[in-house]
Write a protein that holds these residues in place. Structure first.
Motif, short mmCIF file in Angstrom:
data_model
loop_
_atom_site.label_atom_id
_atom_site.label_comp_id
_atom_site.label_asym_id
_atom_site.label_seq_id
_atom_site.Cartn_x
_atom_site.Cartn_y
_atom_site.Cartn_z
N PRO A 40 44.36 54.12 -9.13
CA PRO A 40 45.30 53.01 -9.38
C PRO A 40 46.71 53.32 -8.88
N GLU A 41 47.11 54.57 -8.91
CA GLU A 41 48.45 54.93 -8.44
C GLU A 41 48.57 54.86 -6.92
N ASP A 42 47.50 54.61 -6.23
CA ASP A 42 47.56 54.37 -4.78
C ASP A 42 47.95 52.92 -4.47
N THR A 43 48.02 52.10 -5.48
CA THR A 43 48.39 50.70 -5.29
C THR A 43 49.80 50.60 -4.72
N ALA A 44 49.91 49.92 -3.59
CA ALA A 44 51.20 49.80 -2.90
C ALA A 44 51.01 48.93 -1.67
N VAL A 45 52.13 48.59 -1.06
CA VAL A 45 52.09 48.01 0.28
C VAL A 45 52.16 49.19 1.26
N TYR A 46 51.25 49.21 2.19
CA TYR A 46 51.16 50.29 3.16
C TYR A 46 51.72 49.82 4.50
N TYR A 47 52.62 50.63 5.04
CA TYR A 47 53.30 50.29 6.29
C TYR A 47 52.97 51.32 7.37
N CYS A 48 52.87 50.82 8.56
CA CYS A 48 52.67 51.67 9.74
C CYS A 48 54.01 51.78 10.47
N GLY A 49 54.33 52.98 10.90
CA GLY A 49 55.55 53.20 11.67
C GLY A 49 55.24 53.94 12.96
N LEU A 50 55.98 53.64 14.00
CA LEU A 50 55.81 54.30 15.30
C LEU A 50 57.16 54.75 15.82
#
Length: 121
Positions: free
Chosen positions: A87-97
């Motif tokens: 549950p603590e992995d709940t988040a918005v995940y962003y990719c960066g380059l």
């Protein structure tokens, strides 16, 4: 100009798995470092994993052993496979380059719009 589009997020039960994808436009992907970040409500954005333009990887302690970052330069794509989700992995995940060998998260980095990951208990 570089554009990044994340996909693969969703709702998953604890213990489950997800594979996030990030598709990049432009011509600098193969010579750039890429990273995945996440941001949970009320928390700062944190680095989850990064991969150099040569394929070397680093992981946050919180996901080490449960996640794998990989890239396919021929597809201008980077992936984040996450297993044993909590549950603590709940988040918005962003990719960066970021152009260059190693990810530093500097001002020249490009970012996607994010994909929501929700892990239910």
């Amino acid at each position: 100009q570089v554009q990044l589009v994340e996909s693969g997020g969703g709702l998953v039960q604890a213990g489950g798995s997800l594979r996030l994808s990030c598709a990049a436009s432009g011509s600098i992907f193969s010579i750039s470092a890429v990273a995945w970040y996440r941001q949970a409500p009320g928390r700062q954005r944190e680095l989850v994993a990064s991969i150099t333009n040569g394929g070397s990887t680093t992981y946050a302690d919180s996901v080490k052993g449960r996640s794998t970052i990989s890239r396919v330069n021929a597809k201008n794509a980077v992936y984040l496979e996450m297993n044993s989700l909590k549950p603590e992995d709940t988040a918005v995940y962003y990719c960066g380059l970021e152009y260059g060998h190693t990810w530093s998260g500097g001002r020249s980095a490009y970012w996607g719009q994010g994909t929501q990951v929700t892990v239910s208990s």
